[in-house]
Motif scaffolding. Structure first.
Motif, PDB file in Angstrom:
ATOM      1  N   TYR A  27      43.604  19.032  63.167  1.00 25.65           N
ATOM      2  CA  TYR A  27      42.658  18.151  63.833  1.00 25.65           C
ATOM      3  C   TYR A  27      43.450  17.157  64.683  1.00 25.65           C
ATOM      4  O   TYR A  27      44.671  17.073  64.599  1.00 25.65           O
ATOM      5  N   THR A  28      42.736  16.376  65.479  1.00 26.67           N
ATOM      6  CA  THR A  28      43.386  15.359  66.294  1.00 26.67           C
ATOM      7  C   THR A  28      42.732  14.001  66.049  1.00 26.67           C
ATOM      8  O   THR A  28      41.571  13.926  65.629  1.00 26.67           O
ATOM      9  N   LYS A  37      44.544   9.761  74.684  1.00 31.52           N
ATOM     10  CA  LYS A  37      45.672  10.316  73.939  1.00 31.52           C
ATOM     11  C   LYS A  37      45.268  10.659  72.518  1.00 31.52           C
ATOM     12  O   LYS A  37      44.569   9.895  71.847  1.00 31.52           O
ATOM     13  N   ARG A  38      45.713  11.834  72.077  1.00 32.67           N
ATOM     14  CA  ARG A  38      45.401  12.303  70.730  1.00 32.67           C
ATOM     15  C   ARG A  38      46.677  12.791  70.044  1.00 32.67           C
ATOM     16  O   ARG A  38      47.610  13.259  70.694  1.00 32.67           O
ATOM     17  N   TRP A  39      46.680  12.661  68.721  1.00 38.26           N
ATOM     18  CA  TRP A  39      47.791  13.165  67.915  1.00 38.26           C
ATOM     19  C   TRP A  39      47.244  14.136  66.880  1.00 38.26           C
ATOM     20  O   TRP A  39      46.144  13.960  66.347  1.00 38.26           O
ATOM     21  N   THR A  40      47.997  15.163  66.612  1.00 39.27           N
ATOM     22  CA  THR A  40      47.552  16.240  65.724  1.00 39.27           C
ATOM     23  C   THR A  40      47.966  15.946  64.286  1.00 39.27           C
ATOM     24  O   THR A  40      49.032  15.394  64.028  1.00 39.27           O
ATOM     25  N   TYR A  41      47.106  16.321  63.370  1.00 42.79           N
ATOM     26  CA  TYR A  41      47.463  16.268  61.943  1.00 42.79           C
ATOM     27  C   TYR A  41      46.860  17.471  61.242  1.00 42.79           C
ATOM     28  O   TYR A  41      45.971  18.144  61.770  1.00 42.79           O
ATOM     29  N   HIS A  42      47.390  17.759  60.067  1.00 38.76           N
ATOM     30  CA  HIS A  42      47.006  18.944  59.308  1.00 38.76           C
ATOM     31  C   HIS A  42      46.178  18.529  58.101  1.00 38.76           C
ATOM     32  O   HIS A  42      46.629  17.734  57.277  1.00 38.76           O
ATOM     33  N   MET A  43      44.956  19.055  58.016  1.00 36.14           N
ATOM     34  CA  MET A  43      44.105  18.767  56.862  1.00 36.14           C
ATOM     35  C   MET A  43      44.598  19.584  55.675  1.00 36.14           C
ATOM     36  O   MET A  43      44.623  20.817  55.708  1.00 36.14           O
ATOM     37  N   LEU A  44      45.004  18.891  54.612  1.00 34.63           N
ATOM     38  CA  LEU A  44      45.507  19.551  53.412  1.00 34.63           C
ATOM     39  C   LEU A  44      44.432  19.614  52.343  1.00 34.63           C
ATOM     40  O   LEU A  44      43.587  18.713  52.235  1.00 34.63           O
TER      41      LEU A  44
END
Length: 454
Positions: A27-28, A37-44
């Protein structure tokens, strides 16, 4: 003209599905800043969160202390500037327990973003570098232990007055800071520096560059200290603070109710008494505290090192600035050096607190944390007073000391507290804090020690 032609086969439907599967949990976020501006992260998944948090925080447990130290930014994974000590000392009269946190990290302005050091246009708000915090981490425990042993050889533990131990702790910290200052003054005495030409200064430093490099890095970096020392019978505990870390003592009465006591005052410019102290020491200098920082530069008001803020400005202008790479820009040197009129501005004088303990009447725990822990709650828009924060920490840790569920997290109480701070039951927020793909730190370093008294 001859062109090279590369033929690429189209992905198969199976390959397309596999690629989509690999990114479905990404997701961002704009981190609440707005803009494009967006940054990506991983849903765990929940099952993976605790495992990942345990790994990333180097969660460990000893006989009497649980610990974590946490900095998730991948680009800065090796730049966590917090250090800590957990030691037991066999001394005359029994085993003493020593724990400490040393924070050499940036001190955030309680925002959702921590500005990196040495970046053009950014604000310097804390200690930049590892040298001084490593120096303190390596030397302070042994100085305290040697001094305490000498005291116990003179005074039996049964006759030991609390103020004797307080003086040992205070003297050890001040001795270490004086050692850094003495190395600078021995290498480049003030009267010599003022009389030397720029060429002579250049030659002196270049001829002894390795020695200068070690000295100058210690003098332009800093470290806070928060330590706890308890006696063999667990009847007394001493807390020493120099900087903006925090100690909270938790007590559980026979009725089962937990209460929290904030042990120390915080040494930064948010503390009005600290700002007033500096202003009183420099009454004619409006810039001694500005932008809520000492000289507009440093958030902590007391620290080991940061010697350039403790000596005349000639050291900054003629020694540190020209002969220390990647430190301050010429503009910043001129700005800060012009404000150094009547040093010192940063104090090396710690505050020591003594508490009598009664483990027969109360179950006790002690939480030591670097300032990054409270920053996490502020970043998560949890607005609590200092006392409400302390009550929350003690209540949470105390509850999990006796929990019969969630045994993995119960086994390390510092990890339990860290999980709460990075998002608690909000798996999306925890995932974001652990996996955000961003080259700059999005949170301060966090170190937590939870000491149990039994």
């Amino acid at each position: 003209m001859v062109y090279d032609i590369v033929n690429l086969q189209a992905a198969t439907s199976t390959e397309n599905l596999r690629a989509l599967e690999e990114v479905k949990d990404f997701y961002t976020t704009d981190l609440g800043r707005g803009g494009k501006k967006r940054w990506t992260y991983h849903m765990l998944a929940e099952a993976a969160l605790n495992v990942e948090l345990h790994r990333m925080s180097n969660a460990t447990s000893s006989t009497f202390v649980d610990s974590v130290t946490f900095q998730p930014c991948a680009a800065y994974a090796d730049l966590n500037q917090d250090r800590y000590s957990i030691e037991e000392w066999e001394l005359p009269g029994g085993v003493w327990q020593f724990t400490a946190i040393y924070d050499g990290a940036l001190n955030s302005l309680r925002t959702s973003y921590v500005f990196p050091c040495r970046t053009n246009g950014q604000i310097f708000v804390g200690h930049c570098g590892h040298d001084t915090v490593n120096y303190v981490h390596e030397r302070l425990p042994s100085i305290v232990r040697t001094s305490l042993q000498a005291l116990l050889q003179r005074v039996p533990i049964t006759s030991l007055k609390p103020e004797f131990v307080s003086e040992v702790l205070c003297s050890a910290v001040r001795h270490l800071d004086q050692a850094i200052l003495s190395e600078l003054l021995d290498f480049l005495p003030h009267d010599h520096l003022t009389q030397m030409s720029d060429t002579q200064v250049d030659q002196h430093i270049s001829h002894h560059y390795s020695e200068w490099n070690a000295i100058s890095t210690l003098c332009t970096q800093g470290s806070t200290v928060l330590l706890a020392l308890s006696d063999p019978l667990k009847k007394n505990i001493w807390i020493l603070n120099l900087g903006d870390s925090i100690a909270v003592l938790g007590s559980r009465s026979l009725s089962g109710k937990w209460s929290a006591t904030i042990v120390n005052s915080v040494h930064n410019c948010n503390n009005r008494s600290e700002s007033q102290r500096i202003q009183q020491e420099h009454p004619l200098e409006q810039a001694c505290v500005c932008d809520n920082r000492v000289l507009g530069y440093l958030a902590p008001t007391r620290a080991l090192g940061d010697t350039w803020l403790k000596v005349p400005s000639v050291y900054t202008r003629r020694a540190f600035a020209p002969h220390l790479q990647d430190w301050l820009s010429p503009r910043q040197v001129a700005q800060y050096a012009s404000r150094i009129l009547t040093p010192p501005y940063i104090s090396e004088l710690p505050e020591v607190y003594h508490h009598s303990l009664d483990i027969s009447q109360h179950e006790l725990l002690l939480i030591l944390s670097s300032d990054g822990l409270q920053d996490l709650y502020d970043n998560n828009d949890i607005q609590l007073s200092d006392q409400e924060m302390a009550d929350h920490w003690v209540g949470l840790v105390g509850h999990h000391m006796h929990s019969t569920t969630d045994m993995e997290m119960q086994s390390n109480l510092a990890l339990r507290l860290l999980r709460d701070a990075v998002g608690g039951d909000n798996t999306e927020l925890v995932s974001r804090n652990l996996t955000l793909e961003m080259e700059d730190k999005w949170m301060d370093d966090v170190t937590i020690l939870v000491q149990r008294f039994q």
